[in-house]
Design an enzyme around this catalytic site. Structure first.
Site, PDB file in Angstrom:
ATOM      1  N   SER A   1     -20.900  50.855  10.821  1.00 27.98           N
ATOM      2  CA  SER A   1     -20.824  51.749   9.701  1.00 27.98           C
ATOM      3  C   SER A   1     -18.820  50.965   9.751  1.00 27.98           C
ATOM      4  CB  SER A   1     -20.549  53.026   9.361  1.00 27.98           C
ATOM      5  OG  SER A   1     -22.286  52.958   9.271  1.00 27.98           O
TER       6      SER A   1
ATOM      7  N   LYS B   1     -27.734  49.546  15.585  1.00 22.93           N
ATOM      8  CA  LYS B   1     -27.573  48.671  14.246  1.00 22.93           C
ATOM      9  C   LYS B   1     -25.941  47.834  14.843  1.00 22.93           C
ATOM     10  CE  LYS B   1     -27.783  49.511   9.698  1.00 22.93           C
ATOM     11  NZ  LYS B   1     -28.400  50.555   8.513  1.00 22.93           N
TER      12      LYS B   1
ATOM     13  N   ASN C   1     -16.492  52.472   7.908  1.00 23.72           N
ATOM     14  CA  ASN C   1     -15.833  53.276   7.228  1.00 23.72           C
ATOM     15  C   ASN C   1     -15.658  54.276   8.397  1.00 23.72           C
ATOM     16  OD1 ASN C   1     -16.546  52.291   4.843  1.00 23.72           O
ATOM     17  ND2 ASN C   1     -18.886  52.873   4.717  1.00 23.72           N
ATOM     18  N   THR C   2     -16.017  54.183   9.537  1.00 26.13           N
ATOM     19  CA  THR C   2     -15.445  55.564  10.362  1.00 26.13           C
ATOM     20  C   THR C   2     -14.531  54.614  11.355  1.00 26.13           C
ATOM     21  OG1 THR C   2     -17.590  56.791   9.968  1.00 26.13           O
ATOM     22  CG2 THR C   2     -16.023  56.832  12.283  1.00 26.13           C
TER      23      THR C   2
ATOM     24  N   ASN D   1     -25.450  46.115   8.880  1.00 28.97           N
ATOM     25  CA  ASN D   1     -25.147  47.018   7.761  1.00 28.97           C
ATOM     26  C   ASN D   1     -24.099  47.016   6.893  1.00 28.97           C
ATOM     27  OD1 ASN D   1     -24.249  49.269   7.682  1.00 28.97           O
ATOM     28  ND2 ASN D   1     -24.304  50.398   9.514  1.00 28.97           N
TER      29      ASN D   1
ATOM     30  N   ASN E   1     -18.987  51.308  -0.660  1.00 26.80           N
ATOM     31  CA  ASN E   1     -19.474  51.971  -0.376  1.00 26.80           C
ATOM     32  C   ASN E   1     -18.082  53.057   0.973  1.00 26.80           C
ATOM     33  OD1 ASN E   1     -20.632  53.444   1.887  1.00 26.80           O
ATOM     34  ND2 ASN E   1     -21.288  51.685   1.752  1.00 26.80           N
TER      35      ASN E   1
ATOM     36  N   PHE F   1     -19.745  58.910   6.692  1.00 23.22           N
ATOM     37  CA  PHE F   1     -20.846  59.991   7.441  1.00 23.22           C
ATOM     38  C   PHE F   1     -20.735  61.165   6.908  1.00 23.22           C
ATOM     39  CE2 PHE F   1     -20.620  57.264  11.564  1.00 23.22           C
ATOM     40  CZ  PHE F   1     -21.156  55.942  10.886  1.00 23.22           C
TER      41      PHE F   1
HETATM   42  C1  LIG Z   1     -24.144  54.280   0.128  1.00 25.40           C
HETATM   43  C2  LIG Z   1     -24.688  53.440   0.468  1.00 25.40           C
HETATM   44  C3  LIG Z   1     -24.198  54.536   2.029  1.00 25.40           C
HETATM   45  C4  LIG Z   1     -24.734  54.127   3.784  1.00 25.40           C
HETATM   46  N1  LIG Z   1     -24.858  54.614   4.222  1.00 25.40           N
HETATM   47  C5  LIG Z   1     -25.258  54.085   5.959  1.00 25.40           C
HETATM   48  C6  LIG Z   1     -25.425  55.170   6.874  1.00 25.40           C
HETATM   49  O1  LIG Z   1     -24.795  56.114   7.188  1.00 25.40           O
HETATM   50  N2  LIG Z   1     -25.458  54.780   7.984  1.00 25.40           N
HETATM   51  C7  LIG Z   1     -25.653  53.167   8.019  1.00 25.40           C
HETATM   52  O2  LIG Z   1     -26.344  52.579   9.292  1.00 25.40           O
HETATM   53  N3  LIG Z   1     -25.979  53.187   7.205  1.00 25.40           N
HETATM   54  C8  LIG Z   1     -25.671  53.356   5.749  1.00 25.40           C
HETATM   55  N4  LIG Z   1     -25.757  52.070   4.847  1.00 25.40           N
HETATM   56  C9  LIG Z   1     -25.818  50.839   5.350  1.00 25.40           C
HETATM   57  C10 LIG Z   1     -27.666  50.688   4.933  1.00 25.40           C
HETATM   58  O3  LIG Z   1     -28.364  50.800   5.111  1.00 25.40           O
HETATM   59  C11 LIG Z   1     -27.855  49.285   5.021  1.00 25.40           C
HETATM   60  O4  LIG Z   1     -27.527  48.778   6.222  1.00 25.40           O
HETATM   61  C12 LIG Z   1     -26.944  47.958   3.948  1.00 25.40           C
HETATM   62  O5  LIG Z   1     -26.710  48.590   2.486  1.00 25.40           O
HETATM   63  C13 LIG Z   1     -27.493  47.283   3.997  1.00 25.40           C
HETATM   64  O6  LIG Z   1     -28.975  46.929   3.082  1.00 25.40           O
HETATM   65  P1  LIG Z   1     -28.904  46.571   1.662  1.00 25.40           P
HETATM   66  O7  LIG Z   1     -28.305  45.287   1.050  1.00 25.40           O
HETATM   67  O8  LIG Z   1     -30.265  47.213   0.912  1.00 25.40           O
HETATM   68  O9  LIG Z   1     -28.449  48.081   1.100  1.00 25.40           O
HETATM   69  C14 LIG Z   1     -25.205  52.806   3.178  1.00 25.40           C
HETATM   70  C15 LIG Z   1     -25.339  51.654   2.401  1.00 25.40           C
HETATM   71  C16 LIG Z   1     -24.890  52.178   1.122  1.00 25.40           C
HETATM   72  C17 LIG Z   1     -24.906  51.351   0.087  1.00 25.40           C
END
Ligand SMILES: Cc1cc2nc3c(=O)[nH]c(=O)nc-3n(C[C@H](O)[C@H](O)[C@H](O)COP(=O)(O)O)c2cc1C
Length: 339
Positions: A174, A216, A176-177, A245, A110, A114
């Site tokens: 993150s 985080k 993406n910022t 993350n 992704n 934000f």
């Molecule tokens: C589509 C998407 C959007 C995410 N948006 C955020 C976010 O806004 N803030 C954040 O701290 N992590 C965000 N994450 C990261 C998740 O909270 C998590 O830390 C990461 O995906 C690893 O866990 P997973 O493998 O179970 O997905 C996002 C992940 C995905 C897939």
């Protein structure tokens, strides 16, 4: 049944289906149908950061960015829900498409950036929730805020969400910022954390309620960076760490080679090893002084157990929940209860 529904849903654009699924989940919850379809909630109380969680398995940030679906998501068996990332002002995020499935890899890429409705909207949604599950609120900075003023955005969000959160996550990881991950390093990190800690103490005085702060971090860190971050987090008396993350890296084992070329953070099964290795190193560096919440690639109950064995106190799931549904949450919670 979830596998059948997933096959159907995965025929459509990832982001469109994401929004659609949350709306359906919310609707079926509002008419009382959802609880008949879902596996039973696992009660396995655990106290971390001074908060009692009904079980150790949470929803990771990013799925419910605006806190619109807390009640429906809580009924899926989570012991806690983390909403956000929220920024002071609403922002659209990056252009679509920005969410990609790597189905054969059980993964997602992704680059949402934000996208959210701003902190005032999030707070108004949180006020409407009926479920009293533990709620984490994850805060970030607006894209247009220069990095040197980032702390102002975190302070604004903290002020607004403080009374509504059980804990607050400072998201500096993150991918993406632009520039956000630079906040993880050096004196800039100490300065940011110190200002947020001072704000926490001020709000604690004002509201007579201590709301823990979690930081985080990214999985894309070298050993020296991990040691340095751990020291700065401890010195600033931050209450917990969330590891991790999404990753910017692309493991060789990925099967969906063409989708893997998309820019953005990779999550799901292929992230498990990278993320767990970083978790272990942080556990060593933090030496049990503060708890760690583990996220990154949990796709089975065994994965959840491995995260706890690596040093975590709680776990969070995002991508695994998309691929396997509420049953995964129940299985993880059961496996952790038995330990
Ligand atoms: C589509 C998407 C959007 C995410 N948006 C955020 C976010 O806004 N803030 C954040 O701290 N992590 C965000 N994450 C990261 C998740 O909270 C998590 O830390 C990461 O995906 C690893 O866990 P997973 O493998 O179970 O997905 C996002 C992940 C995905 C897939």
């Amino acid at each position: 049944m979830y596998t059948f529904i997933r096959h159907l849903l995965f025929l459509f654009d990832a982001e469109t289906i994401h929004v659609f699924s949350l709306k359906i989940l919310s609707f079926t919850h509002s008419i009382g149908l959802l609880r008949l379809l879902l596996p039973r909630h696992i009660d396995a109380p655990i106290t971390v950061m001074g908060i009692e969680f009904s079980n150790a398995v949470g929803l990771a940030a990013g799925l419910d960015k605006n806190a619109k679906y807390i009640d429906a998501l809580a009924s899926c068996g989570f012991g806690f829900i983390e909403v956000g990332t929220v920024t002071p002002l609403a922002q659209a995020g990056n252009d679509r498409p920005r969410l990609f499935r790597l189905v054969s890899d059980n993964a997602i890429i992704n680059r949402m950036g934000f996208n959210n409705d701003g902190v005032a909207a999030l707070v108004s949604h949180v006020r409407q929730r009926k479920n009293n599950c533990v709620l984490g609120i994850n805060i970030g900075k607006n894209k247009t805020t220069p990095l040197e003023n980032a702390v102002d955005d975190y302070l604004i969000c903290m002020q607004e969400v403080y009374v509504h959160a059980d804990y607050i996550t400072i998201n500096i990881s993150s991918p993406n910022t632009p520039g956000l991950r630079e906040l993880q390093h050096g004196e800039g990190l100490t300065d940011l954390l110190t200002q947020l800690k001072n704000k926490q103490l001020e709000l604690n005085q004002q509201y007579k309620r201590y709301v823990p702060l979690a930081v985080k971090i990214a999985p894309d860190l070298i050993d020296e960076e991990i040691t340095d971050i751990a020291q700065r987090v401890l010195s600033a008396q931050i209450d917990a760490l969330i590891a991790t993350n999404t990753t910017n890296s692309r493991p060789d084992k990925l099967l969906c080679k063409s989708v893997a070329e998309e820019t953005g953070g990779l999550s799901g099964a292929p992230v498990f090893d990278i993320s767990t290795s970083v978790l272990k190193k942080f556990a060593d560096a933090l030496d049990n002084k503060i708890p760690i919440i583990a996220a990154g690639g949990i796709s089975s109950a065994e994965d959840a157990v491995k995260k706890i064995q690596a040093g975590a106190s709680l776990v969070q799931v995002y991508t695994g929940f998309i691929y396997s549904g509420p049953t995964l949450i129940q299985q993880c919670a059961l496996a952790l209860k038995k330990r």
